[in-house]
Each structure stands twice: as structure tokens, then as C-alpha cells.
Design a protein around this motif. Structure first.
Motif, mmCIF file in Angstrom:
data_model
loop_
_atom_site.group_PDB
_atom_site.id
_atom_site.type_symbol
_atom_site.label_atom_id
_atom_site.label_comp_id
_atom_site.label_asym_id
_atom_site.label_seq_id
_atom_site.Cartn_x
_atom_site.Cartn_y
_atom_site.Cartn_z
ATOM 1 N N ASP A 121 13.493 -36.728 16.367
ATOM 2 C CA ASP A 121 13.853 -37.113 15.007
ATOM 3 C C ASP A 121 12.730 -37.917 14.354
ATOM 4 O OD1 ASP A 121 16.303 -35.858 15.244
ATOM 5 O OD2 ASP A 121 17.355 -37.679 15.884
ATOM 6 N N ALA A 122 12.056 -38.758 15.143
ATOM 7 C CA ALA A 122 10.956 -39.569 14.601
ATOM 8 C C ALA A 122 9.783 -38.685 14.169
ATOM 9 C CB ALA A 122 10.501 -40.587 15.643
ATOM 10 N N GLU A 123 9.451 -37.674 14.963
ATOM 11 C CA GLU A 123 8.350 -36.771 14.602
ATOM 12 C C GLU A 123 8.716 -35.934 13.377
ATOM 13 O OE1 GLU A 123 5.596 -37.241 15.675
ATOM 14 O OE2 GLU A 123 5.422 -37.470 17.828
ATOM 15 N N ILE A 124 9.973 -35.544 13.270
ATOM 16 C CA ILE A 124 10.425 -34.798 12.101
ATOM 17 C C ILE A 124 10.306 -35.659 10.846
ATOM 18 C CG2 ILE A 124 12.495 -33.872 10.982
ATOM 19 C CD1 ILE A 124 13.236 -32.639 13.675
ATOM 20 N N ALA A 125 10.693 -36.925 10.961
ATOM 21 C CA ALA A 125 10.579 -37.839 9.822
ATOM 22 C C ALA A 125 9.114 -38.008 9.422
ATOM 23 C CB ALA A 125 11.201 -39.185 10.178
ATOM 24 N N ARG A 126 8.230 -38.102 10.411
ATOM 25 C CA ARG A 126 6.799 -38.234 10.120
ATOM 26 C C ARG A 126 6.259 -36.991 9.424
ATOM 27 N NH1 ARG A 126 1.589 -38.164 13.376
ATOM 28 N NH2 ARG A 126 2.747 -37.456 15.208
ATOM 29 N N GLU A 129 7.327 -36.830 5.813
ATOM 30 C CA GLU A 129 6.531 -37.745 4.984
ATOM 31 C C GLU A 129 5.138 -37.163 4.739
ATOM 32 O OE1 GLU A 129 4.917 -42.374 4.955
ATOM 33 O OE2 GLU A 129 6.284 -41.690 6.524
ATOM 34 N N ASP A 130 4.530 -36.597 5.792
ATOM 35 C CA ASP A 130 3.183 -36.027 5.657
ATOM 36 C C ASP A 130 3.165 -34.816 4.733
ATOM 37 O OD1 ASP A 130 2.247 -37.935 7.403
ATOM 38 O OD2 ASP A 130 2.067 -36.581 9.126
ATOM 39 N N PHE A 131 4.165 -33.940 4.868
ATOM 40 C CA PHE A 131 4.167 -32.686 4.120
ATOM 41 C C PHE A 131 4.880 -32.786 2.777
ATOM 42 C CE2 PHE A 131 4.304 -30.743 8.629
ATOM 43 C CZ PHE A 131 2.925 -30.885 8.753
ATOM 44 N N GLY A 132 5.652 -33.845 2.580
ATOM 45 C CA GLY A 132 6.325 -34.036 1.298
ATOM 46 C C GLY A 132 7.451 -33.068 1.036
ATOM 47 N N GLN A 133 8.106 -32.596 2.093
ATOM 48 C CA GLN A 133 9.258 -31.716 1.909
ATOM 49 C C GLN A 133 10.187 -31.835 3.111
ATOM 50 O OE1 GLN A 133 6.976 -27.886 1.762
ATOM 51 N NE2 GLN A 133 8.443 -27.216 3.322
ATOM 52 N N LYS A 134 11.463 -31.445 2.891
ATOM 53 C CA LYS A 134 12.464 -31.597 3.944
ATOM 54 C C LYS A 134 12.499 -30.409 4.896
ATOM 55 C CE LYS A 134 17.314 -32.776 4.706
ATOM 56 N NZ LYS A 134 18.644 -33.058 4.084
ATOM 57 N N ALA A 135 12.341 -29.190 4.361
ATOM 58 C CA ALA A 135 12.453 -27.984 5.193
ATOM 59 C C ALA A 135 11.195 -27.808 6.039
ATOM 60 C CB ALA A 135 12.680 -26.761 4.314
ATOM 61 N N ILE A 151 13.859 -22.823 11.214
ATOM 62 C CA ILE A 151 13.710 -23.699 10.052
ATOM 63 C C ILE A 151 14.693 -24.848 10.211
ATOM 64 C CG2 ILE A 151 13.902 -23.871 7.553
ATOM 65 C CD1 ILE A 151 13.343 -20.889 7.410
ATOM 66 N N TRP A 152 14.209 -26.072 9.993
ATOM 67 C CA TRP A 152 15.065 -27.242 10.155
ATOM 68 C C TRP A 152 15.055 -28.076 8.879
ATOM 69 C CZ3 TRP A 152 18.938 -28.713 12.892
ATOM 70 C CH2 TRP A 152 19.306 -30.059 12.962
ATOM 71 N N ASP A 153 16.217 -28.203 8.263
ATOM 72 C CA ASP A 153 16.338 -29.096 7.108
ATOM 73 C C ASP A 153 17.502 -30.058 7.300
ATOM 74 O OD1 ASP A 153 18.495 -27.465 6.782
ATOM 75 O OD2 ASP A 153 17.942 -26.711 4.797
ATOM 76 N N GLY A 154 17.931 -30.174 8.561
ATOM 77 C CA GLY A 154 19.040 -31.070 8.867
ATOM 78 C C GLY A 154 18.589 -32.486 9.156
ATOM 79 N N ALA A 174 4.987 -28.804 20.988
ATOM 80 C CA ALA A 174 5.461 -27.999 19.864
ATOM 81 C C ALA A 174 4.612 -28.253 18.628
ATOM 82 C CB ALA A 174 6.925 -28.321 19.576
ATOM 83 N N MET A 175 4.915 -27.473 17.595
ATOM 84 C CA MET A 175 4.284 -27.637 16.293
ATOM 85 C C MET A 175 5.376 -27.814 15.250
ATOM 86 S SD MET A 175 1.296 -24.710 16.427
ATOM 87 C CE MET A 175 2.484 -23.376 16.298
ATOM 88 N N ILE A 176 5.100 -28.671 14.294
ATOM 89 C CA ILE A 176 5.984 -28.858 13.147
ATOM 90 C C ILE A 176 5.169 -28.517 11.906
ATOM 91 C CG2 ILE A 176 7.465 -30.440 11.876
ATOM 92 C CD1 ILE A 176 7.732 -32.124 14.400
ATOM 93 N N GLN A 177 5.696 -27.609 11.090
ATOM 94 C CA GLN A 177 4.984 -27.148 9.904
ATOM 95 C C GLN A 177 5.919 -27.157 8.704
ATOM 96 O OE1 GLN A 177 3.975 -23.239 11.430
ATOM 97 N NE2 GLN A 177 1.891 -23.877 11.965
ATOM 98 N N PRO A 178 5.377 -27.266 7.493
ATOM 99 C CA PRO A 178 6.235 -27.127 6.316
ATOM 100 C C PRO A 178 6.681 -25.683 6.182
ATOM 101 C CG PRO A 178 3.927 -27.221 5.671
ATOM 102 C CD PRO A 178 3.963 -27.512 7.148
ATOM 103 N N TYR A 179 7.906 -25.473 5.759
ATOM 104 C CA TYR A 179 8.372 -24.108 5.502
ATOM 105 C C TYR A 179 7.650 -23.579 4.279
ATOM 106 C CZ TYR A 179 11.278 -20.262 3.953
ATOM 107 O OH TYR A 179 11.703 -19.037 3.522
ATOM 108 N N MET A 180 7.069 -22.373 4.418
ATOM 109 C CA MET A 180 6.305 -21.757 3.330
ATOM 110 C C MET A 180 7.215 -20.733 2.628
ATOM 111 S SD MET A 180 3.360 -23.282 3.933
ATOM 112 C CE MET A 180 1.936 -22.392 3.306
#
Length: 301
Positions: A121-126, A129-135, A151-154, A174-180
Motif C-alpha cells: 500500500d505504501a508503494e502504491i501511494a508513492r 504521488e509520483d504519477f499524479g493519478q489513481k489508476a 489495473i488497480w484503482d482501489g 514488481a513494477m508499478i506504472q500509470p494506466y495509459m
């Protein structure tokens, strides 16, 4: 005297061996019909006991189920000076999608990516913030076929439920990326190269309500002429490796909000080369393999 060509296939100890790979192998055999070579196949997980003029890892499905063993097998082939195209060191580098960081460092535009040891959850929050979007898109660093990609927007991950066992959050690196958004509206572009030269491109649009662009998930695939900027991005990826070091490559990308393109993956191990979507693709593939068999190029074990 005919040459001897070996195509690597899945490990019998893993689920990929029970998939549709025999049909893929048959398609490659059909594309190579008329080649002055005997074509053999064996699982990548088994020691190679005979001599071959060329080894292709093109059907080495399931390597992601035992990545260390697969890299070990590639290393052994390289140490034995076997002619493997693509070369063992390049294939091994391509196993872990952390290679995207190397490409980004070289100035190649990738989908913005946060590499993490574990999705929390902490990495998702980071990432938000970095990508400026929830999804966000969560995916393993070592995977194939969209396994454990979603896709995670929860909110909290411990509340996650899924009906599809493949579509669960990744465990481990893993990798976390903004949904395009262009993935759903336009699709994913795949540009295919043989011996460093562009062959053809396929645009893969997910079915309604999905984001996965693989044929396994009923995506719509069709041959298309790629935009100039997409071709330039793909060529930059090929140049990074070295055009004379690659027998085949597939460059996957997506359009960004600014209408430019971002690299999603550079597939150098066992990509679907989409030979049936272009009338001349099979001939170009055959010519590339024939060149590797009889002339050779810079790619070697």
C-alpha cells in the motif's frame, strides 16, 4: 549438406508445456518450409547433447516459471559456444523487465515505472504521488502473457478479490506504472524486426472492458503501418542492443497523452511474431533464419 536447426520448447515440468505451443511450433515449421535445414525441437530445460548449426529460443514458453533455471540453461549454451539467436547474454538480460531501466537510462522513452521489491500500500501511494493519478498497472518484473498483471484503482490491497487467478497482484519484485488510457482506446502497437530491419507492425486493441492486448484475451489484432514516431522509438531500441546482434525482436509500445509513444516491452525471447498478419512476414522470417544459418551475423553464443 543440410544444416541442423533446433527450436527450444517449454519445460515439461511446468504448465506451459500443456498449452498451445505445438501449434506455434508448427507455424514456424511451415514458415521455414523449403529451408535447407533439418528442424528439431526439445525442451529448453533439457541439456543439449547434439550439435546444431543454430538454436532458436522462439518457443521457450514458460521460462518465467523457472527464470533462474532458464538463465542457467542460456549461460550453459553460451559457455559451450553454441550458436543461439538471439544470443544467450541478450536473452538472459531480457528475462527480467528491469531491463526497461537500462533502456530508460539510455534515453529511450518507457512507460513511467516504479520498480519495487514488493507491491505494498505504501508503494502504491508513492506511485500515485509520483504519477499524479489513481489508476495504476501492477505487474511482476518476471512474467509473460499478462500473468499477475492488473489495473488497480482501489485502496488497501488486503481487500482485493478476483475471479481470475491470473489477475491477482504480483508477489515479489514488481513494477508499478500509470494506466495509459490509449491501451483501451487505440491499443498496443507491436513492431517486429528481423536481423535489425523492420518487417511489419500489428495493432492490438483489447476487447471492451479489458486492458490485455494478447489474443488469449480476445483482443482485436490487425496489421497496420506504424506512425513514424513509433517506428523511431522501435529503431532506437534495436540500435541500443545492436542491429547485427538480433535475429528477431518485437517492440511493444503505447501512445502517451502527448501523442508520443512509450515503450512497454522489448520482447527478445519467445515473442509471437504475428507472421500470419502480413503476407510477406513469413518469407522475411525465413530469410533471416537462412542468413543466420548460412551467412551468420553478429549474434552468437
Amino acid at each position: 549438406m543440410s544444416k541442423r536447426l533446433l527450436i527450444l520448447t517449454p519445460n515439461p515440468d511446468h504448465p506451459s508445456h500443456h498449452g498451445r505451443w505445438p501449434y506455434v511450433l508448427d507455424a514456424y515449421r511451415e514458415a521455414l518450409a523449403g529451408l535447407d535445414a533439418e528442424i528439431f525441437d526439445q525442451p529448453w530445460s533439457q541439456p543439449i547433447s547434439e550439435d546444431y548449426d543454430l538454436i532458436l529460443p522462439l518457443v521457450a514458453w514458460g521460462y518465467h516459471n523457472a527464470p533462474n533455471s532458464f538463465v542457467g540453461a542460456m549461460t550453459a549454451m553460451g559457455a559451450a559456444h553454441r550458436r543461439v539467436f538471439n544470443p544467450p547474454e541478450i536473452v538472459s538480460w531480457n528475462v527480467d523487465k528491469a531491463y526497461l531501466h537500462d533502456l530508460a537510462e539510455a534515453g529511450i522513452r518507457i512507460v513511467p515505472t516504479l520498480f519495487v521489491d514488493q507491491v505494498t500500500d505504501a508503494e502504491i501511494a508513492r506511485a500515485r504521488e509520483d504519477f499524479g493519478q489513481k489508476a495504476l498497472v501492477l505487474k511482476p518484473r518476471i512474467s509473460a502473457g499478462a500473468k499477475n498483471t492488473l489495473i488497480w484503482d482501489g485502496e488497501a490491497l488486503d481487500g482485493f478479490t478476483a475471479s481470475d487467478a491470473k489477475a491477482v497482484p504480483p508477489v515479489g519484485p514488481a513494477m508499478i506504472q500509470p494506466y495509459m488510457p490509449a491501451i483501451a482506446s487505440e491499443g498496443e502497437w507491436s513492431l517486429i524486426f528481423f536481423v535489425g530491419e523492420f518487417s511489419h507492425a500489428v495493432l492490438k486493441t483489447p476487447k471492451a472492458g479489458d486492458f490485455r492486448s494478447q489474443p488469449d484475451y480476445d483482443a482485436n489484432l490487425r496489421a497496420q503501418t506504424p506512425p513514424d514516431e513509433a517506428l523511431r522509438l522501435a529503431q532506437a531500441c534495436i540500435d541500443y542492443i545492436g542491429r547485427d546482434r538480433l535475429l528477431y525482436a518485437r517492440v511493444d509500445m503505447v501512445r502517451a497523452d502527448d501523442d508520443g509513444f512509450c515503450l512497454m516491452e522489448l520482447e527478445l525471447i519467445e515473442p509471437d511474431l504475428y507472421l500470419t498478419y502480413d503476407l510477406e512476414a513469413s518469407m522475411r522470417f525465413k530469410d533471416a533464419v537462412e542468413q543466420a544459418l548460412h551467412v551468420g551475423c553478429g549474434c552468437h553464443g
